[in-house]
Design a protein around this motif. Structure first.
Motif, short mmCIF file in Angstrom:
data_model
loop_
_atom_site.label_atom_id
_atom_site.label_comp_id
_atom_site.label_asym_id
_atom_site.label_seq_id
_atom_site.Cartn_x
_atom_site.Cartn_y
_atom_site.Cartn_z
N GLU A 92 -19.47 -13.10 1.36
CA GLU A 92 -19.91 -14.32 0.91
C GLU A 92 -21.03 -14.23 0.03
OE1 GLU A 92 -17.68 -16.78 0.98
OE2 GLU A 92 -16.98 -16.84 2.98
N GLN A 102 -23.03 -14.00 -3.44
CA GLN A 102 -22.70 -14.73 -4.84
C GLN A 102 -23.71 -13.93 -5.73
OE1 GLN A 102 -22.68 -19.05 -3.64
NE2 GLN A 102 -21.04 -18.84 -5.27
N ARG A 117 -18.04 -14.48 -6.49
CA ARG A 117 -18.15 -14.49 -4.92
C ARG A 117 -17.61 -13.10 -4.22
NH1 ARG A 117 -18.95 -18.37 -1.17
NH2 ARG A 117 -18.70 -19.91 -3.06
N SER A 162 -15.70 -27.22 -8.85
CA SER A 162 -15.77 -27.27 -7.26
C SER A 162 -14.33 -27.42 -6.78
CB SER A 162 -16.66 -28.08 -6.65
OG SER A 162 -16.35 -29.61 -6.87
N GLN A 199 -17.46 -30.57 -0.66
CA GLN A 199 -18.39 -29.77 -1.82
C GLN A 199 -19.34 -29.05 -1.32
OE1 GLN A 199 -19.92 -33.49 -3.79
NE2 GLN A 199 -18.74 -33.36 -5.40
N ASP A 210 -20.44 -25.23 0.87
CA ASP A 210 -19.80 -23.96 0.32
C ASP A 210 -19.19 -23.10 1.34
OD1 ASP A 210 -20.27 -21.81 -1.80
OD2 ASP A 210 -21.90 -20.92 -0.73
N ARG A 211 -18.35 -22.06 0.70
CA ARG A 211 -17.73 -21.09 1.64
C ARG A 211 -16.42 -21.93 2.28
NH1 ARG A 211 -22.46 -17.72 4.78
NH2 ARG A 211 -23.69 -17.19 3.01
N THR A 271 -14.17 -18.27 2.99
CA THR A 271 -13.57 -18.24 1.98
C THR A 271 -12.56 -17.12 2.09
OG1 THR A 271 -15.43 -18.58 0.46
CG2 THR A 271 -13.85 -17.60 -0.63
N THR A 316 -16.07 -23.09 -7.42
CA THR A 316 -17.46 -22.58 -7.44
C THR A 316 -17.72 -22.68 -5.72
OG1 THR A 316 -18.19 -25.04 -7.65
CG2 THR A 316 -17.84 -23.41 -9.72
N ASN A 317 -17.13 -23.24 -4.88
CA ASN A 317 -17.54 -23.18 -3.59
C ASN A 317 -16.54 -22.70 -2.89
OD1 ASN A 317 -15.76 -25.54 -4.19
ND2 ASN A 317 -16.69 -26.79 -2.49
#
Length: 295
Positions: free
Chosen positions: A98, A100, A110, A152, A180, A182-183, A224, A270-271
């Protein structure tokens, strides 16, 4: 062939060649010709950089019309190529799951490490060879051209006409903020997938926001998970309140998530990442009377 190419690049690196010279050691490759066309060759010799370098086969996987459009738009081409370049030296030993990295476009890429199948990816692209050293940085060879994400996960859902029903459900369940974070990985049911539920189930979901929220969060994984990192019979924890799991079945290039088939994989956000699926996933505990409207 790839191993021979990387060995040749390594020999050039030992001789003190810079990034562009090492890339040129592959002959008149697609990447080299595009770098030259975009006017980036000189810039890549002035500083220390790490390049995630797509193979010729990676460029061949791009739709022909997209590759042609990039060839006609130098600005867009340069933007895509800069998305593969990070300032400074980044080696395999610096990678973590993860992580970035800031690219020359200002956008992030990522890294993911999937220990169960010994794969390391960058924006879902497999890294085939690491740490080809040059006099001013490193080259890592990748199997897919990375395209900057269009926002996103919420932006991707909002921008896809085949996900308009999903978008309306996300809004109804007040899950925009949750998506929204992350990961995240979203297994996104298409409009057709929702229509297969039937009017009774759809009506019950509309009347019960909490149930709708649970169903939608059952499609979200708090990590992710690109297709390169998935494996057969894997069980992924979801974000619903019971942390229910979804099981994968993989045969060749076909990925099945419970009863849902992945129609389009690895849409970078993006996330995290989005995979389109052809069925709405429902936890076993919700398959009874509450969802079906029975007493």
């Amino acid at each position: 062939m790839l191993r021979v190419l990387c060995f040749t690049l390594a020999l050039y690196a030992v001789s003190g060649a810079n990034l562009v010279e090492v890339l040129q050691a592959s002959g008149k490759s697609t990447l080299v010709s595009l770098v030259q066309k975009a006017g980036l060759a000189d810039a890549l010799t002035q500083g220390t950089f790490t390049i995630f370098a797509p193979t010729n086969a990676a460029f061949d996987k791009l739709p022909a019309d997209l590759l042609a459009a990039l060839g006609e738009d130098v600005y867009a081409l340069a933007n895509v190529l800069k998305y593969h370049v990070v300032q400074g030296s980044v080696r395999k030993q610096d990678a973590s799951n993860e992580l970035q990295l800031d690219t020359l476009t200002g956008q992030k890429i990522r890294l993911n490490i999937y220990s169960h199948n010994n794969e390391v990816t960058v924006e879902g692209s497999k890294i085939l060879d690491f740490d080809i050293q040059t006099s001013n940085g490193y080259v890592h060879v990748i199997d897919t051209v990375m395209l900057p994400p269009e926002g996103s996960i919420v932006d991707i859902v909002a921008g896809a006409s085949e996900l308009s029903t999903l978008l309306s459900k996300v809004l109804s369940a007040d899950l925009v903020t949750a998506l929204q974070g992350d990961r995240l990985t979203l297994f996104a049911p298409t409009n057709q997938a929702f229509s297969q539920l039937g009017s009774t189930v759809l009506d019950n979901l509309a009347k019960d926001p909490q149930l709708l929220k649970e169903i939608l969060l059952y499609h979200v994984v708090p990590s992710t998970e690109y297709s390169a990192g998935l494996h057969n019979r894997e069980s992924l924890r979801t974000l619903d309140s019971h942390q229910d799991r979804i099981k994968l079945n993989i045969t060749g290039d076909s990925i099945q998530v419970k009863n849902g088939k992945v129609l389009s994989a690895d849409i970078s956000a993006t996330n995290g990442v989005v995979h389109l699926i052809d069925h709405v996933l429902v936890p076993r505990r919700h398959l009874g009377s509450a969802l079906l409207g029975k007493k």
